[in-house]
Design a protein around this motif. Structure first.
Motif, PDB file in Angstrom:
ATOM      1  N   THR A 127     -27.966  28.398  48.183  1.00  0.00           N
ATOM      2  CA  THR A 127     -27.625  29.181  49.232  1.00  0.00           C
ATOM      3  C   THR A 127     -26.327  28.758  49.764  1.00  0.00           C
ATOM      4  N   HIS A 128     -25.915  27.801  49.848  1.00  0.00           N
ATOM      5  CA  HIS A 128     -24.554  27.230  49.979  1.00  0.00           C
ATOM      6  C   HIS A 128     -23.581  27.861  49.239  1.00  0.00           C
ATOM      7  N   ALA A 166     -23.783  32.321  49.222  1.00  0.00           N
ATOM      8  CA  ALA A 166     -23.629  32.768  50.617  1.00  0.00           C
ATOM      9  C   ALA A 166     -22.183  33.159  50.949  1.00  0.00           C
ATOM     10  N   LYS A 214     -22.734  30.429  55.100  1.00  0.00           N
ATOM     11  CA  LYS A 214     -23.183  29.516  53.957  1.00  0.00           C
ATOM     12  C   LYS A 214     -23.714  28.076  54.853  1.00  0.00           C
ATOM     13  N   SER A 244     -27.765  27.390  54.676  1.00  0.00           N
ATOM     14  CA  SER A 244     -28.018  26.301  53.782  1.00  0.00           C
ATOM     15  C   SER A 244     -28.846  25.344  54.775  1.00  0.00           C
ATOM     16  N   CYS A 247     -29.077  35.874  48.556  1.00  0.00           N
ATOM     17  CA  CYS A 247     -27.601  35.283  48.625  1.00  0.00           C
ATOM     18  C   CYS A 247     -26.900  35.596  47.210  1.00  0.00           C
TER      19      CYS A 247
END
Length: 573
Positions: free
Chosen positions: A111-112, A115, A120, A124, A437
């Protein structure tokens, strides 16, 4: 990538299974910014084993029959088949990511990484908490009970054996159920701590136990039913639609999907075992797909067998005096002694499910504490060498949190059902966010691993997976009995999950935004070649407390940082 100059402190490559190239796995992990700290004791089959044993196919089906029986045999058989097909699509989308970037904290790490820069960090943070609490909720729902109108955990299954032995003339109190639950969680903590060196090998035994139980059930039920009464016809099994709810019949069929959604909900455990898997770029995706595919196929066979042998008076099965629909199905087909025997095996396999779950849950919690996101992260962060290079403190942290959440079972069934909803809706958010994402923001950043669905199919699969996961969240929020619920039949999914999601975001914006900057590097940069530093820089990793120095030839990440400083990063920073 070039090999690591030195092995991380405390890591023994001899612990890797024979034939596994531990340095290659360490290089893949180094590309994600982490040093190798856990032992790679899990082969590909054992990664599949932990996911499959967490699903605990037959015990989980038995636990969730109250969601499928109200829709009749069509809901049991075809509801399982259709929902499982969509879950396999989710598995394909996750396998793409798991093969490309295998790390224990994969969901929030992905995710981080994918995104947009603006979102992000909070996304996250949200995914990490949703996944962690979803896994603990899953442990609770495996071990605890939500009454016969929801899921029946190992505690109620164990006590239902006593009820059958007493011919239904005894029923446990909520306090007795919780005490059994507490004992089971305690045993899980002990075994997860002391059996770490053989936990991978045990997964094979767990899988064998699952298949023995499946074979015994699909053989014993039809044979027993032939002697005790007539089996149901093919037309009944595949075409009889019922509706024991006050919802429209079509929606009752949709609600039957909650059973496979919950049962086949442990496939992300393969991701959480990434840093203990040999040849992780293949073991993780194959573990995901093999576990889902096995549950899809064998679950379909089990549902056909149950529909063939169930009493057509479905309300009588749901309202069984034994407090467990599966016990009633066994009892009607094979009698008292056979029921006690099979329910004993069923309960034991469900116990093994919980053991595998606490292992996976502790690895996710450890990964999140490694990145400093959990409360008391510095306490939970250390790895225990004495107990076999495992995150011992997070094992017991998960057990303690499960024991606290299990107290909901002392209130009432509606409150306890929150544990089920926490596992379903919480994990759906955690699975869907990184996939979304990647589809929205990360098309150009995604670099496929050795297991990949292909350029033409990967994105359509991702969008279909996200659509299904959103639908699953909505589905889990409906009262299963019908509209206009009472306080006792209300579905409190919205309350419990909004508390989790809202609480995580509130915590982030009030405090965590000041210090949480996403995944942290744990590598010693002096041990990396320039090529490895460049590869890590290309991944967009941020090194806290170190002035960025441009590495020649590296690409700028999406936050305007230019590579990594070639100076030593303190361990655990």
């Amino acid at each position: 990538m070039a090999s690591m100059a030195t092995d991380p402190p405390g890591y023994d490559t001899r612990s890797a299974p024979v034939g596994a190239d531990a340095s290659d796995d360490a290089d893949v992990l180094a590309k994600l910014g982490y040093k190798q700290e856990l032992r790679r004791n899990f082969t590909m089959i054992e990664v599949f084993g932990i996911a499959f044993s967490i699903m605990g196919l037959l015990p989980s089906i038995a636990s969730t029959l109250a969601y499928t029986i109200p829709a009749g045999p069509v809901g049991m058989v075809w509801g399982w088949f259709v929902a499982s097909a969509f879950i396999f699509v989710v598995g394909l989308a996750m396998a793409d990511l798991g093969s490309a970037m295998p790390t224990s904290g994969g969901l929030y790490w992905w995710t981080h990484y994918f995104a947009s820069p603006r979102f992000k960090n909070p996304l996250s943070f949200l995914v990490g908490y949703s996944n962690t609490l979803g896994l603990v909720g899953g442990l609770c729902s495996i071990d605890c009970t939500i009454s016969h109108h929801g899921t029946d955990g190992a505690s109620l299954m164990l006590l239902s054996i006593v009820v059958v032995a007493k011919d239904g003339n005894w029923s446990p109190t909520n306090g007795e159920v919780y005490c059994v639950f507490l004992a089971i969680v305690l045993l899980h903590g002990i075994f997860a701590s002391t059996l770490s060196k053989v936990m991978g090998k045990l997964q094979t035994a767990f899988v064998v136990m699952n298949f023995i139980l499946i074979a015994a059930t699909i053989i014993a039920l039809p044979v027993g039913k032939r002697h005790s009464g007539e089996r149901n016809s093919g037309a009944y099994i595949f075409g009889q639609m019922e509706n024991l709810t006050t919802w429209p019949t079509g929606w009752a069929f949709m609600l039957s999907w909650l059973s496979p959604i919950w049962v086949i909900g442990g496939f992300d455990s393969a991701v959480h075992m990434s840093e203990e898997a040999a040849n992780a770029t293949k073991a993780v995706p194959y573990g995901i797909l093999m576990s889902i595919g096995s549950c899809w196929f064998f679950g379909f066979i089990i549902m056909i067998a149950l529909a063939a042998c169930i009493n057509p008076d479905l309300e009588a099965v749901l309202g069984s005096k034994f407090g467990q629909p599966m016990a009633q199905i066994y009892y009607d087909a094979i009698g008292k002694k056979g029921t006690i025997g099979l329910m004993t095996i069923l309960t034991f396999v469900q116990f093994l499910m919980g053991l595998s779950m606490i292992v996976a849950c502790s690895r996710q919690s450890w990964a999140f504490s490694r990145d400093g996101a959990l409360p008391f992260s510095s306490f939970f962060r250390p790895i225990s060498k004495r107990f076999g290079y495992i995150p011992l403190r997070t094992v017991w942290g998960c057990a303690f949190l499960a024991a606290v959440l299990g107290l909901l079972s002392l209130i009432d069934a509606a409150a306890a059902q929150a544990l089920f909803s926490l596992a379903v809706a919480g994990n759906n958010v955690a699975w869907g966010t990184p996939i979304l994402c990647r589809a929205l923001f990360g098309r150009d950043k995604f670099k496929p691993g050795p297991v990949y669905t292909g350029d033409k199919l990967s994105l359509p699969i991702a969008w279909l997976a996200v659509t299904f996961l959103v639908f699953g969240i909505i589905l889990s929020m409906f009262p299963t009995g019908g509209p206009n619920p009472t306080p006792d039949t209300m579905n409190y999914t919205v309350v419990i999950n909004c508390a989790v999601w809202g609480g995580a975001l509130l915590y982030y914006f009030i405090d965590a935004r000041k210090w949480f900057t996403g995944p942290k590097m744990t590598l010693n940069l002096d041990d990396l070649s320039e090529e490895q530093q460049r590869a890590i820089a290309d991944e967009g990793m941020k090194v806290e407390g170190v002035e960025p120095v441009h590495v020649k030839g590296s690409s700028d990440n999406d936050e305007g940082e230019s590579g990594l400083a070639a100076k030593k990063l303190e361990n655990g920073a």
